[in-house]
Design a protein around this motif. Structure first.
Motif, PDB file in Angstrom:
ATOM      1  N   VAL A 291     -64.659  -0.322 -55.733  1.00  9.74           N
ATOM      2  CA  VAL A 291     -65.471   0.236 -56.813  1.00  9.74           C
ATOM      3  C   VAL A 291     -66.850  -0.416 -56.799  1.00  9.74           C
ATOM      4  CG1 VAL A 291     -65.652   0.629 -59.297  1.00  9.74           C
ATOM      5  CG2 VAL A 291     -63.395   0.579 -58.205  1.00  9.74           C
ATOM      6  N   PHE A 292     -67.901   0.422 -56.743  1.00  6.02           N
ATOM      7  CA  PHE A 292     -69.273  -0.072 -56.777  1.00  6.02           C
ATOM      8  C   PHE A 292     -69.673  -0.329 -58.225  1.00  6.02           C
ATOM      9  CE2 PHE A 292     -73.882   0.817 -57.103  1.00  6.02           C
ATOM     10  CZ  PHE A 292     -74.352  -0.187 -56.277  1.00  6.02           C
ATOM     11  N   GLN A 298     -66.297  -4.276 -56.321  1.00  9.81           N
ATOM     12  CA  GLN A 298     -64.991  -4.774 -56.694  1.00  9.81           C
ATOM     13  C   GLN A 298     -63.951  -4.176 -55.751  1.00  9.81           C
ATOM     14  OE1 GLN A 298     -62.868  -3.638 -60.526  1.00  9.81           O
ATOM     15  NE2 GLN A 298     -63.721  -5.636 -61.093  1.00  9.81           N
ATOM     16  N   VAL A 299     -63.311  -5.036 -54.971  1.00  5.68           N
ATOM     17  CA  VAL A 299     -62.318  -4.596 -53.994  1.00  5.68           C
ATOM     18  C   VAL A 299     -60.932  -4.965 -54.513  1.00  5.68           C
ATOM     19  CG1 VAL A 299     -61.526  -4.737 -51.609  1.00  5.68           C
ATOM     20  CG2 VAL A 299     -63.969  -4.928 -52.113  1.00  5.68           C
ATOM     21  N   VAL A 310     -57.997  -8.746 -57.209  1.00  4.12           N
ATOM     22  CA  VAL A 310     -59.316  -8.129 -57.253  1.00  4.12           C
ATOM     23  C   VAL A 310     -60.331  -9.166 -56.811  1.00  4.12           C
ATOM     24  CG1 VAL A 310     -61.070  -7.084 -58.721  1.00  4.12           C
ATOM     25  CG2 VAL A 310     -58.647  -6.595 -59.127  1.00  4.12           C
ATOM     26  N   ALA A 311     -61.191  -8.769 -55.873  1.00  3.02           N
ATOM     27  CA  ALA A 311     -62.260  -9.649 -55.396  1.00  3.02           C
ATOM     28  C   ALA A 311     -63.602  -8.985 -55.670  1.00  3.02           C
ATOM     29  CB  ALA A 311     -62.105  -9.933 -53.908  1.00  3.02           C
ATOM     30  N   GLU A 312     -64.545  -9.777 -56.183  1.00  8.07           N
ATOM     31  CA  GLU A 312     -65.898  -9.276 -56.380  1.00  8.07           C
ATOM     32  C   GLU A 312     -66.754  -9.794 -55.231  1.00  8.07           C
ATOM     33  OE1 GLU A 312     -67.175 -10.425 -60.262  1.00  8.07           O
ATOM     34  OE2 GLU A 312     -65.699  -9.161 -61.281  1.00  8.07           O
ATOM     35  N   VAL A 313     -67.267  -8.874 -54.422  1.00  9.45           N
ATOM     36  CA  VAL A 313     -68.016  -9.253 -53.218  1.00  9.45           C
ATOM     37  C   VAL A 313     -69.418  -8.679 -53.294  1.00  9.45           C
ATOM     38  CG1 VAL A 313     -65.884  -9.332 -51.871  1.00  9.45           C
ATOM     39  CG2 VAL A 313     -67.231  -7.232 -51.903  1.00  9.45           C
ATOM     40  N   PRO A 314     -70.385  -9.291 -52.590  1.00 11.91           N
ATOM     41  CA  PRO A 314     -71.756  -8.761 -52.576  1.00 11.91           C
ATOM     42  C   PRO A 314     -71.788  -7.330 -52.046  1.00 11.91           C
ATOM     43  CG  PRO A 314     -71.683 -10.980 -51.652  1.00 11.91           C
ATOM     44  CD  PRO A 314     -70.272 -10.546 -51.818  1.00 11.91           C
ATOM     45  N   GLN A 321     -62.362   0.025 -46.982  1.00 13.91           N
ATOM     46  CA  GLN A 321     -61.752   1.315 -47.274  1.00 13.91           C
ATOM     47  C   GLN A 321     -60.270   1.123 -47.610  1.00 13.91           C
ATOM     48  OE1 GLN A 321     -63.689   4.048 -47.322  1.00 13.91           O
ATOM     49  NE2 GLN A 321     -65.437   2.757 -46.718  1.00 13.91           N
ATOM     50  N   SER A 322     -59.736   2.065 -48.371  1.00 13.73           N
ATOM     51  CA  SER A 322     -58.315   2.019 -48.705  1.00 13.73           C
ATOM     52  C   SER A 322     -57.473   1.994 -47.441  1.00 13.73           C
ATOM     53  CB  SER A 322     -57.945   3.242 -49.549  1.00 13.73           C
ATOM     54  OG  SER A 322     -56.581   3.228 -49.875  1.00 13.73           O
TER      55      SER A 322
END
Length: 339
Positions: A291-292, A298-299, A310-314, A321-322
């Motif tokens: 999710v952008f 948010q991956v 859940v990981a928040e990445v730059p 991708q799923s």
């Protein structure tokens, strides 16, 4: 109070009760029992003089009842409330050196801004009322709007009138009952900054009640997290967020990934296409969503154990991708563990 002037205190206070030297407000094992519910269950707090303190918790946790016990709108079933070293149990609200800003502001619609602000001073017959009103209206940036009525003001301006009406009384403690709840999100963020700056300028102790985690963390010097009528943890915003003492505190203050009984905030959770090294820990996983969010991506991934993380990445690292095979990684120093 630094900016407004001297205050008129209620005469004849009870004898001081010993307490922490720097505490302006102390609650000792306070209980409030209703016929069908114990709303406050043995709450003990020591609130320092001159700071911004918050009671944070979900609806029904007892925080508003605690505030009402301090204000004198409710009486404790047992326990003591000490204000400026004096026991105030049994004293009426107007006999306590506190003032309350309510969620709905409770302004008099038929009175102007000036008349609303000076209302309490007129009841006290304060001789310097005009000068104090002028100073506090300047403090809350309402100078020039003294003759307007509440219906002619914006939501933020009405909130400032409510604050000014309480601040002009120069209470020992200013009680704030969800004061930003009626504002739109953008104005709420603006008013958080203004409230904190105002508290620093006037030097009055602020006690805020809120269910909004961001509100409490962004404004407070100290936060007390409540649940089911009890205090779960007291500490600085950094302490309660980064080192919560209970799973409830961890989960209420923000999102948590639970991996094998260990808690990790999404912002310290990493995602990689290769296993971690250099002292980091990792678990194999598969991406289920991405999710952008503007400032980050948010991956969401599911571990081989079945747990979700859940990981928040730059943004530049968010091309997942799923179905992608990945590894969830983290630094052991960021783990939240509970006995």
């Amino acid at each position: 109070m630094k900016d407004i002037g001297s205050s008129a205190h209620i005469p004849g206070p009870p004898a001081p009760v010993p307490g922490p030297a720097d505490a302006i407000l102390v609650l000792r094992d306070v209980v409030k029992q209703y016929p069908a519910q114990r709303a406050v269950d043995g709450v003990s707090l020591s609130i320092p003089r001159g700071g911004f303190y918050s009671l944070l918790g979900p609806s029904g946790c007892g925080k508003t009842t605690t505030l009402r016990l301090v204000a004198g709108f409710e009486e404790p079933t047992s326990g003591e409330v000490l204000l400026e070293g004096a026991r105030v149990n049994g004293r009426r609200p107007y006999e306590r050196n506190v003032s309350t800003v309510f969620q709905n502001y409770a302004l008099f619609p038929h009175l102007t801004v000036r008349q609303n602000v000076e209302f309490g001073l007129r009841r006290r017959r304060a001789p310097d009322a005009p000068a104090r009103v002028a100073r506090v209206l300047d403090l809350v940036r309402l100078a020039g709007k003294e003759e307007r009525y509440p219906a002619q003001l914006s939501g933020g301006e009405r909130q400032r009138v409510a604050l000014a009406r309480s601040l002009v009384l120069e209470p020992a403690v200013l009680l704030l009952d969800e004061p930003l709840a009626a504002l739109d999100p953008k104005l709420r963020k603006q008013m958080r900054f203004e409230l904190k700056e105002m508290q620093r300028r006037v030097g009055i102790t602020f006690l805020l009640v809120t269910h909004d985690q961001e509100e409490a963390l962004s404004m407070s010097d100290q936060v007390a997290v409540m649940n089911e009528g009890r205090i779960q943890q007291v500490g600085t915003p950094q302490e309660v967020y980064l080192r919560p003492r209970t799973p409830f505190v961890a989960g209420f203050l923000g999102a948590v990934n639970w991996i094998g009984g260990v808690g990790l905030r999404p912002e310290v959770t990493r995602i990689s296409r290769v296993p971690a090294n250099g002292g980091m820990r990792s678990c194999p996983a598969a991406v289920t969503d991405s999710v952008f969010l503007g400032n980050c991506v948010q991956v969401v991934a599911r571990l081989s154990s079945g747990e979700q993380a859940v990981a928040e990445v730059p943004r530049q690292d968010g091309a997942y991708q799923s179905g992608d095979a990945v590894h969830i990684c983290w630094d052991p120093a960021d783990e939240m563990t509970f006995s």
